[in-house]
Every structure is written in C-alpha cells, then in structure tokens.
Design an enzyme around this catalytic site. Structure first.
Site, PDB file in Angstrom:
ATOM      1  N   GLY A  14      50.134  35.647  47.097  1.00  0.00           N
ATOM      2  CA  GLY A  14      49.324  36.303  46.389  1.00  0.00           C
ATOM      3  C   GLY A  14      48.705  37.292  47.363  1.00  0.00           C
ATOM      4  O   GLY A  14      48.879  37.046  48.554  1.00  0.00           O
ATOM      5  N   GLY A  17      44.745  35.166  47.991  1.00  0.00           N
ATOM      6  CA  GLY A  17      45.898  34.165  48.956  1.00  0.00           C
ATOM      7  C   GLY A  17      46.665  34.092  50.409  1.00  0.00           C
ATOM      8  O   GLY A  17      45.874  33.645  51.032  1.00  0.00           O
ATOM      9  N   THR A 129      36.571  34.421  37.689  1.00  0.00           N
ATOM     10  CA  THR A 129      36.353  36.004  37.928  1.00  0.00           C
ATOM     11  C   THR A 129      35.799  36.704  36.307  1.00  0.00           C
ATOM     12  O   THR A 129      34.759  35.757  36.553  1.00  0.00           O
ATOM     13  CB  THR A 129      38.180  36.935  37.091  1.00  0.00           C
ATOM     14  OG1 THR A 129      37.913  38.497  36.579  1.00  0.00           O
ATOM     15  CG2 THR A 129      38.773  36.239  35.538  1.00  0.00           C
ATOM     16  N   ASP A 130      35.412  37.681  37.482  1.00  0.00           N
ATOM     17  CA  ASP A 130      34.573  38.453  36.537  1.00  0.00           C
ATOM     18  C   ASP A 130      34.550  38.848  34.916  1.00  0.00           C
ATOM     19  O   ASP A 130      33.940  39.472  33.964  1.00  0.00           O
ATOM     20  CB  ASP A 130      33.225  40.314  37.146  1.00  0.00           C
ATOM     21  CG  ASP A 130      35.163  41.382  37.394  1.00  0.00           C
ATOM     22  OD1 ASP A 130      35.976  40.363  37.012  1.00  0.00           O
ATOM     23  OD2 ASP A 130      34.505  42.008  37.661  1.00  0.00           O
ATOM     24  N   GLU A 131      35.797  39.272  34.828  1.00  0.00           N
ATOM     25  CA  GLU A 131      35.707  38.796  33.672  1.00  0.00           C
ATOM     26  C   GLU A 131      35.384  38.642  32.470  1.00  0.00           C
ATOM     27  O   GLU A 131      36.159  38.168  31.399  1.00  0.00           O
ATOM     28  CB  GLU A 131      38.028  39.729  33.570  1.00  0.00           C
ATOM     29  CG  GLU A 131      38.109  40.312  34.202  1.00  0.00           C
ATOM     30  CD  GLU A 131      39.719  41.055  34.034  1.00  0.00           C
ATOM     31  OE1 GLU A 131      40.009  40.883  32.467  1.00  0.00           O
ATOM     32  OE2 GLU A 131      40.163  41.950  34.608  1.00  0.00           O
ATOM     33  N   TYR A 153      44.618  37.321  29.318  1.00  0.00           N
ATOM     34  CA  TYR A 153      44.339  36.590  31.265  1.00  0.00           C
ATOM     35  C   TYR A 153      42.814  36.050  30.796  1.00  0.00           C
ATOM     36  O   TYR A 153      42.043  35.197  31.540  1.00  0.00           O
ATOM     37  CB  TYR A 153      44.282  38.516  31.468  1.00  0.00           C
ATOM     38  CG  TYR A 153      43.565  37.687  33.031  1.00  0.00           C
ATOM     39  CD1 TYR A 153      44.278  36.795  34.150  1.00  0.00           C
ATOM     40  CD2 TYR A 153      42.692  38.454  33.609  1.00  0.00           C
ATOM     41  CE1 TYR A 153      43.743  36.613  35.175  1.00  0.00           C
ATOM     42  CE2 TYR A 153      42.473  38.079  34.289  1.00  0.00           C
ATOM     43  CZ  TYR A 153      42.498  37.591  35.552  1.00  0.00           C
ATOM     44  OH  TYR A 153      42.080  37.528  37.157  1.00  0.00           O
ATOM     45  N   LYS A 157      41.491  32.882  32.249  1.00  0.00           N
ATOM     46  CA  LYS A 157      40.623  32.456  33.171  1.00  0.00           C
ATOM     47  C   LYS A 157      39.478  31.676  32.732  1.00  0.00           C
ATOM     48  O   LYS A 157      38.358  30.596  33.534  1.00  0.00           O
ATOM     49  CB  LYS A 157      40.884  33.516  33.927  1.00  0.00           C
ATOM     50  CG  LYS A 157      41.360  33.494  35.019  1.00  0.00           C
ATOM     51  CD  LYS A 157      42.343  33.582  35.443  1.00  0.00           C
ATOM     52  CE  LYS A 157      41.875  33.162  36.841  1.00  0.00           C
ATOM     53  NZ  LYS A 157      41.591  32.815  38.099  1.00  0.00           N
TER      54      LYS A 157
END
Ligand code: NAD
Ligand code: TDX
Length: 339
Positions: A14, A17, A129-131, A153, A157
């Site tokens: 991806g 990565g 992630t920041d999310e 999502y 995560k």
C-alpha cells in the site's frame, strides 16, 4: 544494528507500507524484509518495482486474518520485528460498507498478535491513527486522551490499537503503537484528498470538496512518517503509544488552493458537495512525547507538496492505470482472479 534483522511488514504494497519498505532498504542495505499483503484494491506491486528483485526482499500474498497462513510466514521467516500497516484505510469506504474494516483492522491485528505470542518477536508495531481520538475544536490530543472514534474505520482502528496494548499488558508482548496524522506523498491511492485532487486537476476535472471545505487536517509527508515509525521501533518503550504529527494544520480549502496553484488550474474546478457523514471537524496531535524521544518531522509543507505534485505529474501511468480500471485487468492476468 538493524541491518541483520528481519522485518515482517504487513500491508507493504500500500501507500505508506511501500514507502516504508523502500526507506528500510535505503537505510539498511542488508536488511531482510518480508512483505505480507493481501493485495486488495489498495495494494499495488508496482509500488515496489524498484526493490522486487533485490536480495533480502520476500513477498507473500496473503490475508493477515488467515492465522494459519500467518503462522507459516512466522515459521518460514522468523521475523524479529512485525510492523502492521495492513488495514482498510479509507473513511468513505467504511461508511459505505464497514465489513472488511472490522475484519482486517480488528481481527487481523488479533491474528498477528496471537502469532507473535506463539513464535516470539522483538517488537510489534501497531500502526494506528490520529482518528482514534476523534475531532477536537481547540488544542491537541496527547496519547493519554480519551478515544472518541467517529467512523467505522476509526472505531475499527481503535479496536486494533487497544488489542495490541492488551497483549502488552496481559502477555508482556513487546508492543509499541504509533498514531500519525494524515499522510501525503508518492504512491497514495487516488481516492484520498490530495492524490484525488491533484489527478483530477491534471485532467481538468472538478475537485469535490465536502461540506464548507473548512475541516482541518494535520499533514505529514510520508517519508517523515516512515522515519518516525522506525524511530519508535528502535527507541520507543514497550506498551507506549506515540503520536506522529506533521505540525502542519490546514483547512481542506487551503490544500485545494495549493493544488490548483501547483497544477496551474483555476478556482473554477472547486465543487462544494454534500458533506461526509459524521465528518470530523479537526484533527490535531500533541507530539511532545515523540519529540522528547528525539524525533521531529523534517519536511516543509511547501517543499513536500511540490514534490508530491511533481511525482503525480511524472508518474501518470501509475495513477491512470488505477483510475481507468486498467489495473483490475492487470491484476486478473497476474493473479488469476478478480480483485
Ligand atoms: P493503503 O490503503 O494504501 O494500504 C493498505 C495495504 O494493506 C494495501 O496494500 C492492502 O492490500 C493491504 N491489506 C488490506 N487488508 C489486508 C489484509 N487483510 N491482509 C493483508 N494485507 C491487507 O493504506 P495506507 O494509507 O498506506 O495506510 C497504512 C496504515 O497506516 C493503515 O494501518 C492506516 O490505518 C494507517 N494510517 C494511515 C494514514 C494515512 O493518512 N494514509 C494516517 C495514519 C495512519
Ligand atoms: O473527495 C474528497 N473531498 C473532501 O473534501 C475527499 C476524498 C476528502 N475530502 C475531505 C475529507 C477530510 O476532511 O478531505 C479530508 C481528508 O480526507 P481523506 O483523504 O479521505 O482522509 P481522512 O478521512 O482525513 O483520513 C486519512 O487520515 C487518517 C486516512 O485516509 C486515514 O487512513 C488515516 O487514518
């Protein structure tokens, strides 16, 4: 020190990565890297063309949710480090159909952790992630703040992030967690804001800006992110999470105008469209913890945006294949199945 280590990088085909794998080979020419990737729509072997034939690089096509296959990979390669980039990563897709997000971003992490526990590793890095923190109007989130994920999502995560932590607490597995801001740079799938808008602008197509265009994201150049992940892998403390910020907050309209300027297009391409459901207003990370550890981003936004636009201008073939659907045909030819 790391040159003799074996890295198992999941999701290495991806965007981030593949940049990370190329960064590893540039940094440690003797390193061994095993890339375990399912090759979903977002995984693209072309991202790794420059390293695919070099010694020390091994590619395994497979799903991190497949515990038997993951066990085979552990037995065959005995990785020292596992860096889990594999994920369904696009918020809009998670709103349309969360199923794969729950599988890969939660169960997939569990499958990797179980194998790490069984076969033993020196370090497991969960790329979070920041999310996970959700939206913040003023100030910035630090690592101990409450989780408040908004999208399927972000919630998935958060599940993966906490599962990894639980394996440190319960089983003493050497886990570190990174939570980065929005990335941009080469090889980003053209569904995300920056590559979508650059490639649309190059084709005189509209740039669909959600809502009032004033949502704020913090932008981190992918090369800086890769260095940050490696820094945490080598210097972080087990059981700890580290924010990796770009310290570059911008409204989406500012990003859009910058892209129009760099591609020589006019504001007429901007099209305000219906807002994303549950659209987080602002992300902001306090990165003092990783700064104390000794890491900070190096790229300046103007320079990194110029490099990014230039990459999409010089690599039209890469993104046109994806946008035209031609990549789907290539995939079928090479892997004997539909994507
Ligand atoms: P991407 O969508 O470009 O790549 C994801 C990769 O994972 C693809 O190669 C895909 O084939 C692979 N994959 C998906 N499901 C898999 C599975 N079940 N088994 C094996 N491989 C699988 O994502 P990206 O933008 O490079 O993000 C990488 C990681 O970084 C993700 O964990 C994401 O949550 C996190 N992250 C991304 C950003 C960002 O701005 N892109 C910011 C912070 C964190
Ligand atoms: O067409 C668009 N129009 C638009 O206005 C798209 C695709 C996005 N946007 C807005 C939504 C967001 O406010 O731009 C901002 C950025 O959107 P995305 O590129 O989809 O990223 P975001 O939702 O912020 O999530 C990204 O950063 C955190 C990554 O996709 C995640 O994987 C990462 O965890």
């Amino acid at each position: 020190m790391s040159k003799e280590k074996t890295y198992l990088v999941t999701g290495g085909a991806g965007f981030i990565g593949s940049n990370y794998i190329k960064f590893l080979f540039e940094t440690y020419p003797e390193v061994k890297v095993v890339n375990l990737d399912k090759l979903t729509y977002a995984g693209n072997p072309e991202n790794l063309k420059s390293v695919e034939n070099r010694s020390g690089y091994y590619f395994v096509k497979g799903d991190i949710c497949d515990r038997v296959l993951v066990a085979d990979v552990f037995r065959k390669y005995s990785p020292d480090y596992v860096i889990n980039f594999a994920a369904e990563s696009h918020v809009d897709r998670s709103i349309g159909d969360p199923d794969d997000f729950i599988k890969t971003d939660i169960y997939g992490v569990y499958s990797l952790l179980e194998n790490c526990r069984k076969y033993g590793i020196e370090r497991f890095v969960q790329i979070s992630t920041d999310e996970v923190y959700g939206s913040i109007d003023k100030g910035s989130f630090s690592e101990t703040d409450t989780f408040n994920p908004s999208s399927p999502y972000a919630a998935s995560k958060t599940g993966g992030d906490r599962l990894a932590f639980s394996y440190f607490v319960t089983y003493d597995l050497p886990v570190v967690i990174t939570r980065a801001s929005n990335n941009y740079g080469p090889n980003q799938y053209p569904e995300k804001l920056i590559p979508l808008f650059i490639t649309n602008a190059m084709d005189d197509k509209k740039l669909p800006l959600y809502g009032d265009g004033k949502n704020v994201r913090d932008w981190l150049y992918v090369e800086d992110h890769c260095k940050g992940v490696e820094y945490v892998l080598q210097n972080g403390k087990n059981g700890e999470a580290y924010n990796i910020a770009g310290n570059c907050e911008k409204q989406n309209i500012e990003i859009t105008k910058k892209i129009l300027e760099l591609t020589g297009q006019s504001d007429k391409l901007i099209e305000y469209v219906k807002d994303r459901a549950g659209h987080d207003r602002r992300y902001s990370l306090d990165d003092s913890k990783i700064a104390k550890l000794g890491w900070q981003p190096e790229y300046d936004f103007e320079e990194a945006m110029r490099k990014t636009v230039q990459w999409y201008q010089e690599n039209e073939e890469w993104w046109r294949k994806i946008k035209s659907g031609e990549y789907l045909e290539y995939y079928k030819e090479h892997y004997g199945q539909d994507l």
